[in-house]
Design a protein around this motif. Sequence first.
Motif, PDB file in Angstrom:
ATOM      1  N   ALA A  51      -3.360 -10.857  31.717  1.00  0.00           N
ATOM      2  CA  ALA A  51      -4.502 -10.497  32.110  1.00  0.00           C
ATOM      3  C   ALA A  51      -4.372  -9.280  33.160  1.00  0.00           C
ATOM      4  N   SER A  52      -3.234  -9.531  33.864  1.00  0.00           N
ATOM      5  CA  SER A  52      -2.915  -8.519  34.901  1.00  0.00           C
ATOM      6  C   SER A  52      -2.489  -7.139  34.450  1.00  0.00           C
ATOM      7  N   ASP A  53      -1.723  -7.032  33.299  1.00  0.00           N
ATOM      8  CA  ASP A  53      -0.915  -5.740  33.007  1.00  0.00           C
ATOM      9  C   ASP A  53      -1.343  -5.386  31.747  1.00  0.00           C
ATOM     10  N   THR A  95     -10.902 -13.834  27.165  1.00  0.00           N
ATOM     11  CA  THR A  95     -11.499 -14.964  26.309  1.00  0.00           C
ATOM     12  C   THR A  95     -12.498 -14.172  25.465  1.00  0.00           C
ATOM     13  N   LEU A 109       8.997 -18.219  24.702  1.00  0.00           N
ATOM     14  CA  LEU A 109       8.165 -16.734  24.721  1.00  0.00           C
ATOM     15  C   LEU A 109       9.371 -15.814  25.267  1.00  0.00           C
ATOM     16  N   PRO A 110       9.450 -14.476  24.727  1.00  0.00           N
ATOM     17  CA  PRO A 110      10.732 -13.784  25.185  1.00  0.00           C
ATOM     18  C   PRO A 110      10.419 -13.163  26.621  1.00  0.00           C
ATOM     19  N   GLU A 111      11.092 -12.322  27.172  1.00  0.00           N
ATOM     20  CA  GLU A 111      10.943 -11.842  28.468  1.00  0.00           C
ATOM     21  C   GLU A 111       9.812 -10.720  28.257  1.00  0.00           C
ATOM     22  N   GLY A 112       8.856 -10.717  28.996  1.00  0.00           N
ATOM     23  CA  GLY A 112       7.647  -9.546  28.825  1.00  0.00           C
ATOM     24  C   GLY A 112       6.469 -10.195  28.131  1.00  0.00           C
ATOM     25  N   HIS A 155      -4.454 -13.140  25.201  1.00  0.00           N
ATOM     26  CA  HIS A 155      -4.212 -14.164  25.961  1.00  0.00           C
ATOM     27  C   HIS A 155      -4.270 -13.805  27.526  1.00  0.00           C
ATOM     28  N   PRO A 156      -4.391 -14.845  28.126  1.00  0.00           N
ATOM     29  CA  PRO A 156      -4.670 -14.889  29.695  1.00  0.00           C
ATOM     30  C   PRO A 156      -3.027 -14.401  30.358  1.00  0.00           C
ATOM     31  N   MET A 157      -2.176 -14.730  29.581  1.00  0.00           N
ATOM     32  CA  MET A 157      -0.846 -14.053  30.150  1.00  0.00           C
ATOM     33  C   MET A 157      -0.607 -12.523  30.246  1.00  0.00           C
ATOM     34  N   TRP A 185      -5.736 -21.563  22.083  1.00  0.00           N
ATOM     35  CA  TRP A 185      -5.679 -22.666  23.506  1.00  0.00           C
ATOM     36  C   TRP A 185      -6.913 -22.772  23.968  1.00  0.00           C
TER      37      TRP A 185
END
Lengths: 279, 279
Positions: free
Chosen positions: B150-152, B158, B214-217, B146-148, B185
Amino acid sequence: MSDLDLTRFSINQMTVKQLTLPELAAACRDLGVPAVGLWRAPVQEYGVEAAARLVRDAGLTVTTLCRGGFLTTVDADERAAALADNRRAVDEAAALGTDTLVLVSGGLPPGAKDLRAARERIADALTELAPYAEDHGVKLAIEPLHPMFASDRCVVSTLTQALDLAERFPAHQVGVTVDTYHIWWDDTAPEAIARAGAQNRIHTFQLADWITPLPEGVLNGRGQIGDGAIDMRQWQGYVEAAGYTGSIEVELFNEDLWAGDGRELLAETARRWAENVEV
Amino acid sequence: MSDLDLTRFSINQMTVKQLTLPELAAACRDLGVPAVGLWRAPVQEYGVEAAARLVRDAGLTVTTLCRGGFLTTVDADERAAALADNRRAVDEAAALGTDTLVLVSGGLPPGAKDLRAARERIADALTELAPYAEDHGVKLAIEPLHPMFASDRCVVSTLTQALDLAERFPAHQVGVTVDTYHIWWDDTAPEAIARAGAQNRIHTFQLADWITPLPEGVLNGRGQIGDGAIDMRQWQGYVEAAGYTGSIEVELFNEDLWAGDGRELLAETARRWAENVEV
């Protein structure tokens, strides 16, 4: 801040939500900030006409009003109420002297699983709302939100989806919001920006940076400009190559930033903006 | 569970991580669960050869091993270490008797902002890893996250991006993981699934549901099948129209589910699976 060129800077009210509207206007004047993006709730609380007078007297440009939308309901009464509320949002935008109303489309109704059908209901609602907005000199700017909001806040997750909706209407009625926070991960977004620009549909350009870990609920974890993973100049380059010459607004939702002093936060945000965009 | 057709069901070990490997094997036998997806850390802790013997003796098919990847580093030593670790992951997959190693690509290196460059480094690493995997009878399955993330965690957001990488290699070396949680999505994902299927690159199909808040993290908030916004039958339809006939694996990361009894969770997950897919 006299050393900074803030001509194209706009501060979204939510970024410094610890400031009252008069405090925000005074801080903008003191710091040389020329423009603000406003939110309906604090404006309503202060009074729409009083707010309009305040920003006018302070010489502030109102770049956007946030936000209309939430048009995905299947219930007829809820739909009518949402449309009525969106017409009020148009009225408020016109009263405040801004030509841009940002739309956050809304999530899936309870129990629903069909994102496409929800997007069609948005298009259907816009058929009624867009002409009303035009009559009041207001453009609607559909904002794609990050896909992590697809179920509960906004079924429009990409700029391409936003444009697919906007293109059913004239560009002076419906365009898009380009916000780095929501689209930075999307390698098809630069092409969508070019498409939006070619149609004069980039109605506002907003910045926030992407930082992790995301907080619970993921809403209030947007990073100060320069703190995260997003190359702001690159995205500025995309919108400007597409013909965008308007304000570059900073819209942060961040509990940690809200816990501090609002005037200092505004000053810091202006500095970060100037460091991270090409002025 | 004798009333359920679980022929195509596979339980990913992470879903019931409160179970030890022997407890998982016993619960699968008792409930008629024919297949498991395993994770490297608990397998290594138990011992790879011992784990291979355990699942073989229990008559369990191992559908996937999770996971290799994390190939985005710019540092030469880190790159060499990552490749060595991925070769070990291939060895472990082969020892466990699965032909599919799931790859989670890795996030942006510290301070980096260039997602495209990070994806190119993955392609570069796969040039070394894919032939090694083929020599050991293992296919690599690039998983878009998921793009959420993408950074970490994963710069591949996709299915289209995953396929763009996979297509540089033969299909029996590199394909993709289709996981509903990460792509639900995305209105371009059905087309990407068709493209993946036409090339025989759907190496595994996994299910998790999308629930909020969504939970933290945001890592451990995946919903039990049927609890969220995803139409599982629709996605099953897409992969099957694309020719996929393999196992349908359930992979949930969820703190609340982990807090309960593992055997009951496995039984409930099997029931939910059977209710929400077409068997």
